[in-house]
Scaffold this motif. Sequence first.
Motif, short mmCIF file in Angstrom:
data_model
loop_
_atom_site.label_atom_id
_atom_site.label_comp_id
_atom_site.label_asym_id
_atom_site.label_seq_id
_atom_site.Cartn_x
_atom_site.Cartn_y
_atom_site.Cartn_z
N SER B 46 -41.02 -6.34 103.75
CA SER B 46 -39.75 -5.57 103.13
C SER B 46 -38.68 -6.72 103.03
O SER B 46 -38.26 -6.86 104.19
N LYS B 47 -38.63 -7.09 101.70
CA LYS B 47 -37.32 -7.87 101.77
C LYS B 47 -36.10 -7.11 101.93
O LYS B 47 -36.06 -5.97 101.48
N ASP B 106 -34.81 -1.20 102.64
CA ASP B 106 -34.81 -1.04 104.20
C ASP B 106 -36.21 -0.80 104.83
O ASP B 106 -36.95 0.01 104.16
N PRO B 107 -36.47 -1.69 105.86
CA PRO B 107 -37.80 -1.58 106.28
C PRO B 107 -38.42 -0.25 106.45
O PRO B 107 -39.45 0.18 106.42
N ARG B 108 -37.25 0.65 107.19
CA ARG B 108 -37.62 1.81 107.55
C ARG B 108 -38.10 2.82 106.45
O ARG B 108 -39.44 3.61 106.64
N TYR B 130 -34.58 -4.18 114.14
CA TYR B 130 -33.15 -4.61 113.97
C TYR B 130 -32.65 -5.12 115.25
O TYR B 130 -33.10 -4.99 116.40
N GLY B 131 -31.30 -5.67 115.20
CA GLY B 131 -30.85 -6.11 116.37
C GLY B 131 -30.38 -4.95 117.25
O GLY B 131 -29.99 -3.53 117.00
N HIS B 144 -38.46 5.08 113.93
CA HIS B 144 -38.40 6.00 112.73
C HIS B 144 -39.80 6.24 111.93
O HIS B 144 -40.22 7.13 111.49
N CYS B 145 -40.70 5.06 111.87
CA CYS B 145 -41.76 4.92 111.18
C CYS B 145 -42.88 5.99 112.24
O CYS B 145 -43.68 6.89 111.58
#
Lengths: 168, 168
Positions: B46-47, B106-108, B130-131, B144-145
């Motif tokens: 995911s960009k 957002d990757p999530r 994420y950081g 989250h996933c």
Amino acid sequence: MAGSEAKERKILAAVDGSEESTNALSWCLRNIVAENSKDTLILLYSKQPLRFYPATDGPGYPFSTDLAASVERYNTELAESVMEKAKGLCKEVPDVKVETRVERGDPRDVICQMTEKLGADMLVMGTHGYGMIKRTFLGSVSNHCAQNAKCPVLIVKRPETSAPAPNK
Amino acid sequence: MAGSEAKERKILAAVDGSEESTNALSWCLRNIVAENSKDTLILLYSKQPLRFYPATDGPGYPFSTDLAASVERYNTELAESVMEKAKGLCKEVPDVKVETRVERGDPRDVICQMTEKLGADMLVMGTHGYGMIKRTFLGSVSNHCAQNAKCPVLIVKRPETSAPAPNK
């Protein structure tokens, strides 16, 4: 993963007799544990710790020892029942080696400790473990284990929880 | 899970070029995707969404369009690079079908949406995303996933993160 390519793996499956853990175990058997593999499936059940607070300042309860023994007996029978059910499910995959472990303590701690102690290659579990209120404060067992277990963690949901949650 | 017993499964692997996602993909290839299976491994990247806030009330920046194009080009090249690296890793298992998907967002959200859209049988991912600061506020991508994806989720940690964390 079958035949000569099969590796010896220890797969730890947390079971508690719930629909969620039964579904997770079943999914694992169908999708991870191959019929000809050298996998060892370790079924882990954690008994709730016994917590008694004797009223030492009060009149006392003459049945408290009996009560403790009754609760312990109930917990033991429950563990045996859960394990029998889980072992029955494992017969879907006749060649898999199945071991059982019953430990006592908070499932979150027990499961994480046992992945390390047993050198598990993978932990498989369902998505629940506590009631809503306790989960809100402590976080779910699966979340805790996903963060703290020392091996890859496979979290399997109940099929019906796959439906989109309203307002989520 | 090989031979006639093999089922057609779609395994979605979230990749982002990090050591964590590379390790997760590698673990999945070695432990889940069998050489003779009918698995399809879908690599998902995911960009990051482009976020530009043009200073419409200010003097403006004549290079803003160029900047946007440069960032987009960089993102595209990054996605291609990540995918090439991931596809290279998949050659460990010569027979597996590999597909790639590059989405934006957002990757999530992207990962959860794609498990549903593609009808994935399993989602595989690393533990980061994420950081530390952003993770503290938003929760990790994997958490989250694990909670929201509509299929079983396999979370694979980096080997070095398996060491006991101090004071944890």
